[in-house]
Design a protein around this motif. Structure first.
Motif, PDB file in Angstrom:
ATOM      1  N   LEU A  29      -1.259   4.095  -8.720  1.00  0.00           N
ATOM      2  CA  LEU A  29      -0.650   4.812  -7.601  1.00  0.00           C
ATOM      3  C   LEU A  29      -1.276   4.363  -6.286  1.00  0.00           C
ATOM      4  O   LEU A  29      -0.581   4.171  -5.281  1.00  0.00           O
ATOM      5  CB  LEU A  29      -0.831   6.320  -7.766  1.00  0.00           C
ATOM      6  N   THR A  64       2.729   0.055  -8.707  1.00  0.00           N
ATOM      7  CA  THR A  64       2.906   1.458  -8.339  1.00  0.00           C
ATOM      8  C   THR A  64       4.079   2.083  -9.084  1.00  0.00           C
ATOM      9  O   THR A  64       3.981   3.204  -9.590  1.00  0.00           O
ATOM     10  CB  THR A  64       3.116   1.586  -6.819  1.00  0.00           C
ATOM     11  N   GLY A 115      -0.002   1.220  -4.223  1.00  0.00           N
ATOM     12  CA  GLY A 115       1.043   1.371  -3.218  1.00  0.00           C
ATOM     13  C   GLY A 115       0.474   1.750  -1.866  1.00  0.00           C
ATOM     14  O   GLY A 115       1.027   1.394  -0.825  1.00  0.00           O
TER      15      GLY A 115
END
Length: 417
Positions: free
Chosen positions: A392, A217, A395
């Protein structure tokens, strides 16, 4: 629950937000005052460029600044950086308006700001509970956006009333006021390992850079900031040519474009302070950048100034949403002991992206029309965001971070779905 509940129930957050708001608006005043001071002294374009470069270069040392909160008490770092910037701006206001004197002072101020920002990345999880991170970051985004919305107009007004040196002293006072407010914060111990288990300073910097790249992330945010901001910042380079040569709007029209973006940024951050605003950090970060890209591309197609003001507002709306999503995702996906170092690396990525845009932006603007440049910038930002989206989203699924400083680290808390 009211949007202002966090101010009533959390005095430490209230102090920190107020301190940042005062200092950031002061920074906006100083940006205008510095340019007025240096140009009023008869400096050439090269001198102005040197001043802007002095502001930018220290920001690339974010990984170095990011290692400091893991070794020193965070409140002390914040106070030293704030008081140091105040003292530097007193000196800037008093020394002769000579580029050779101003450049090192501006560089020192920027270095202190880099330290504050790196330490500040670790503050919010210490002051608020995890369910409050999103509205807290939205309020901090409002403080940042006030700098863009109020700083320039106040800077011009104060400089006209007191002259640029007086405006710089006002900025110095804003730092001293901010430091006085920060004194009321609780003590915040270093977030890294104990002194006996802590790696050397240079090793800690290297560990932070390595962790940023190994953590899926954090790596995705790094790449998004580097290349996304490279495309987004083309808007800054090209917009003045669109306003002047295509829309024939003049200086006032160009100012309206900036006002539209700034007002939308403030509105977006205020909107996200509402307790009913339930969005995942990933959705805010990715969605915000895609909205910003759409606004930039539509600006390129705007037939008249009024439409361009609206599309720039769309860009500002997305920009503000993305910033709040980035902070919240970072705080939830990265272990507390690595926040400062990862945040420092991300800050450097953002400034590197801007530098790339400014380096190539002039050539792009010369090679193609302003409309085409903005279309490329908007589409490029959206494409970069989509390419980074899988990282992304890692995460959001509770990614287990790599080892930090040679120690095993448990699974990072995941963002709200």
């Amino acid at each position: 629950m009211s949007s202002f509940q966090i101010f009533r129930t959390n005095p430490a957050f209230r102090r920190y937000w107020t301190a940042r708001s005062v200092s950031l608006v002061g920074d906006g005043i100083a940006t205008v005052a510095l340019l007025l001071l240096i140009t009023g002294s008869g400096a050439s374009a090269t001198g102005v460029a040197a001043l802007l470069l002095a502001q930018a270069v220290p920001r690339f040392f974010g990984p170095v600044a990011g290692a400091l909160p893991d070794r020193f008490e965070v409140k002390r770092l914040l106070l030293l950086a704030e008081l140091g910037q105040g003292a530097v701006f007193v000196a800037i206001a008093l020394v002769p308006s000579n580029v050779a004197l101003l450049v090192p002072l501006v560089a020192l101020s920027s270095a202190l700001a880099t330290v504050f920002n790196a330490a500040g990345r670790t503050v919010m999880p210490r002051l608020v509970d995890e369910p409050q991170l999103m509205p807290a970051n939205a309020w901090m985004g409002t403080a940042f956006n006030l700098q863009a919305a109020l700083g320039p107009v106040l800077g011009g007004t104060v400089a006209a009333l007191l002259d640029p040196r007086g405006a710089l002293l006002v900025n110095a006072v804003s730092f001293f006021v901010g430091a006085a407010l920060l004194l009321g914060l609780p003590r915040m111990e270093p977030s890294g390992a104990s002194a006996g288990d802590r790696p050397g300073f240079l090793a800690g910097i290297g560990a932070g850079i390595a962790f940023t790249w190994q953590h899926r992330t954090a790596r995705a945010i790094f790449l998004l900031l580097l290349f996304g901001i490279m495309f987004a910042s083309l808007d800054n380079v090209v917009l003045v040519f669109l306003s002047r040569d295509v829309l024939e709007a003049g200086p006032f029209g160009f100012g309206l474009l900036g006002t539209g973006a700034g007002a939308a940024m403030v509105a977006a951050s205020l909107w996200l302070t509402r307790p009913t605003a339930k969005f995942s950090a990933v959705a805010l970060l990715a969605g915000g950048w895609i909205i910003a890209g759409l606004g930039i591309a539509l600006t390129g197609a705007a037939p008249v100034l009024a439409v361009a003001v609206v599309t720039q507002a769309v860009m500002g709306l997305g920009n503000s949403i993305a910033m709040i999503g980035e902070e919240t995702l970072l705080q939830k996906a990265v272990p507390a002991e690595m926040l400062g170092r990862v945040g420092g690396s991300l800050s450097s990525a953002a400034f590197a992206g801007s530098a790339l845009a400014y380096a190539v932006g002039g050539f792009v603007a010369a090679a193609v029309s302003p409309r085409t440049s903005l279309l490329v910038a908007g589409i490029g930002l959206a494409v970069v965001t989509l390419l980074c989206l899988p990282g992304l989203r890692a995460g959001g699924r509770g990614e287990t971070p790599p080892a930090a400083d040679g120690q095993a680290v448990g699974a990072a808390p995941s963002p709200s779905a």
